[in-house]
Motif scaffolding. Sequence first.
Motif, PDB file in Angstrom:
ATOM      1  N   TYR A  93       0.847  -1.317  -0.046  1.00 42.95           N
ATOM      2  CA  TYR A  93       0.084  -0.030  -0.310  1.00 42.95           C
ATOM      3  C   TYR A  93       1.055   1.247  -0.081  1.00 42.95           C
ATOM      4  CZ  TYR A  93      -3.273  -3.628   1.807  1.00 42.95           C
ATOM      5  OH  TYR A  93      -4.403  -4.559   2.054  1.00 42.95           O
ATOM      6  N   LYS A  94       1.923   1.413   0.844  1.00 42.98           N
ATOM      7  CA  LYS A  94       2.802   2.403   0.931  1.00 42.98           C
ATOM      8  C   LYS A  94       3.661   2.780  -0.385  1.00 42.98           C
ATOM      9  CE  LYS A  94       6.682   4.401   3.550  1.00 42.98           C
ATOM     10  NZ  LYS A  94       7.609   4.517   2.467  1.00 42.98           N
ATOM     11  N   LYS A  95       3.508   1.691  -1.166  1.00 41.21           N
ATOM     12  CA  LYS A  95       4.382   1.631  -2.509  1.00 41.21           C
ATOM     13  C   LYS A  95       3.352   2.502  -3.630  1.00 41.21           C
ATOM     14  CE  LYS A  95       4.770  -1.886  -4.945  1.00 41.21           C
ATOM     15  NZ  LYS A  95       5.309  -3.236  -5.463  1.00 41.21           N
ATOM     16  N   TYR A  96       2.175   2.342  -3.506  1.00 41.40           N
ATOM     17  CA  TYR A  96       1.147   2.811  -4.329  1.00 41.40           C
ATOM     18  C   TYR A  96       0.609   4.294  -3.838  1.00 41.40           C
ATOM     19  CZ  TYR A  96       1.397  -1.771  -6.419  1.00 41.40           C
ATOM     20  OH  TYR A  96       1.914  -2.912  -7.001  1.00 41.40           O
ATOM     21  N   LEU A  97       0.758   4.445  -2.657  1.00 39.14           N
ATOM     22  CA  LEU A  97       0.334   5.776  -2.025  1.00 39.14           C
ATOM     23  C   LEU A  97       1.144   6.808  -2.420  1.00 39.14           C
ATOM     24  CD1 LEU A  97      -1.353   4.596   1.037  1.00 39.14           C
ATOM     25  CD2 LEU A  97      -2.528   5.794  -0.638  1.00 39.14           C
ATOM     26  N   LYS A  98       0.667   8.132  -2.548  1.00 36.00           N
ATOM     27  CA  LYS A  98       1.640   9.204  -2.825  1.00 36.00           C
ATOM     28  C   LYS A  98       2.211   9.612  -1.516  1.00 36.00           C
ATOM     29  CE  LYS A  98      -1.025  11.176  -6.636  1.00 36.00           C
ATOM     30  NZ  LYS A  98      -1.849  12.343  -7.100  1.00 36.00           N
ATOM     31  N   PRO A  99       3.128  10.281  -1.361  1.00 37.41           N
ATOM     32  CA  PRO A  99       3.584  10.888  -0.033  1.00 37.41           C
ATOM     33  C   PRO A  99       2.512  11.748   0.737  1.00 37.41           C
ATOM     34  CG  PRO A  99       5.500  11.192  -1.477  1.00 37.41           C
ATOM     35  CD  PRO A  99       4.125  10.741  -2.378  1.00 37.41           C
ATOM     36  N   GLY A 100       2.112  11.431   1.851  1.00 40.42           N
ATOM     37  CA  GLY A 100       0.926  12.275   2.532  1.00 40.42           C
ATOM     38  C   GLY A 100      -0.331  11.550   1.968  1.00 40.42           C
ATOM     39  N   GLY A 101      -0.566  10.396   1.362  1.00 42.58           N
ATOM     40  CA  GLY A 101      -1.691   9.677   1.182  1.00 42.58           C
ATOM     41  C   GLY A 101      -1.961   8.930   2.359  1.00 42.58           C
ATOM     42  N   LEU A 102      -3.298   8.575   2.272  1.00 42.25           N
ATOM     43  CA  LEU A 102      -4.041   7.992   3.411  1.00 42.25           C
ATOM     44  C   LEU A 102      -4.320   6.580   3.324  1.00 42.25           C
ATOM     45  CD1 LEU A 102      -6.836  10.999   4.178  1.00 42.25           C
ATOM     46  CD2 LEU A 102      -4.557  10.604   5.256  1.00 42.25           C
ATOM     47  N   PHE A 103      -4.128   5.765   4.441  1.00 41.33           N
ATOM     48  CA  PHE A 103      -4.668   4.653   4.444  1.00 41.33           C
ATOM     49  C   PHE A 103      -5.768   4.504   5.552  1.00 41.33           C
ATOM     50  CE2 PHE A 103      -4.056   0.398   6.684  1.00 41.33           C
ATOM     51  CZ  PHE A 103      -4.601  -0.451   5.695  1.00 41.33           C
ATOM     52  N   ILE A 104      -6.825   3.858   5.433  1.00 41.87           N
ATOM     53  CA  ILE A 104      -8.036   4.044   6.395  1.00 41.87           C
ATOM     54  C   ILE A 104      -8.472   2.397   6.355  1.00 41.87           C
ATOM     55  CG2 ILE A 104     -10.454   4.755   6.617  1.00 41.87           C
ATOM     56  CD1 ILE A 104      -9.534   7.143   4.942  1.00 41.87           C
ATOM     57  N   LEU A 105      -8.708   2.221   7.676  1.00 40.77           N
ATOM     58  CA  LEU A 105      -9.202   0.704   8.071  1.00 40.77           C
ATOM     59  C   LEU A 105     -10.430   0.977   9.004  1.00 40.77           C
ATOM     60  CD1 LEU A 105      -9.083  -2.630   8.121  1.00 40.77           C
ATOM     61  CD2 LEU A 105      -7.873  -1.988  10.289  1.00 40.77           C
ATOM     62  N   LYS A 106     -11.537   0.232   8.588  1.00 37.73           N
ATOM     63  CA  LYS A 106     -12.679   0.184   9.295  1.00 37.73           C
ATOM     64  C   LYS A 106     -13.094  -1.515   9.403  1.00 37.73           C
ATOM     65  CE  LYS A 106     -17.546   2.018   9.289  1.00 37.73           C
ATOM     66  NZ  LYS A 106     -18.303   2.832   8.432  1.00 37.73           N
ATOM     67  N   THR A 107     -13.165  -1.904  10.613  1.00 37.28           N
ATOM     68  CA  THR A 107     -13.329  -3.083  10.946  1.00 37.28           C
ATOM     69  C   THR A 107     -14.207  -3.458  12.355  1.00 37.28           C
ATOM     70  OG1 THR A 107     -12.229  -5.166  11.346  1.00 37.28           O
ATOM     71  CG2 THR A 107     -11.102  -3.053  12.314  1.00 37.28           C
ATOM     72  N   ASP A 108     -15.075  -4.425  12.095  1.00 35.23           N
ATOM     73  CA  ASP A 108     -16.080  -4.860  13.325  1.00 35.23           C
ATOM     74  C   ASP A 108     -14.970  -5.700  14.097  1.00 35.23           C
ATOM     75  OD1 ASP A 108     -15.792  -7.182  11.780  1.00 35.23           O
ATOM     76  OD2 ASP A 108     -18.142  -7.028  10.931  1.00 35.23           O
ATOM     77  N   SER A 109     -13.789  -5.884  13.768  1.00 36.47           N
ATOM     78  CA  SER A 109     -13.042  -7.279  14.413  1.00 36.47           C
ATOM     79  C   SER A 109     -11.863  -6.411  15.392  1.00 36.47           C
ATOM     80  CB  SER A 109     -12.255  -7.904  13.385  1.00 36.47           C
ATOM     81  OG  SER A 109     -11.253  -8.631  14.364  1.00 36.47           O
TER      82      SER A 109
END
Length: 218
Positions: free
Chosen positions: A141-157
Amino acid sequence: MLRRKQHRFQHNREAHNVIERGKELYTTIKGHWQEYFKNDNPLVLELACGKGEYTVGLAENRPDVNLIGVDIKGDRIARGSKRCIEKGLTNAAFLRTSIQYMDEFFEEGSVDEIWLIHPDPQPRDKEEKRRLTNPHFLTEYKKYLKPGGLFILKTDSPFLYEYTLEKLKEFDGYEILDHTNDLYQSPLLKDHFGIETHYEKLWVDKGYTINYIKCRVQ
């Protein structure tokens, strides 16, 4: 059931907003997403998007970004594709492929946000390699995201929430911006524009909490 699936597969073959094997764009889209959407708006991915409930919801609420729902299950993404067509949404598309082949469709540093919505937590130790927030996938994911790009997780676990927090803290290159183990009682809920999946609603109605992590690539 089989007949419904066949209708959905036929829909995917004909739908302009579905990119899958057998269509020309499947092998030529990499590096050309701006041409596909006919603008240079930010690119946002929902990985393992299932029926595309978030892809559609975000496209409705964020007309200034381009959404791509990624999933290997054709009968699922057909539902999201149909909803986009019905709603006249032109800023969303669906890519039928496995997440492990993202390099065939996205250039490094080309994505602004990646969303993971209720992925399978794979709680057993022997399943860690399949968890979509394990170190291997976080590296991808870090490879494809731009610098400053966001990674977001939503989980019921709760398990996946705690696991992901631990891995992100150990991982060089991600800055955790916000997190909560009770999204519906948090001001962070506004980030979701009221979007909830079918099973999420059932889960919340039973009194269970939803976990959320938002981080930024450094």
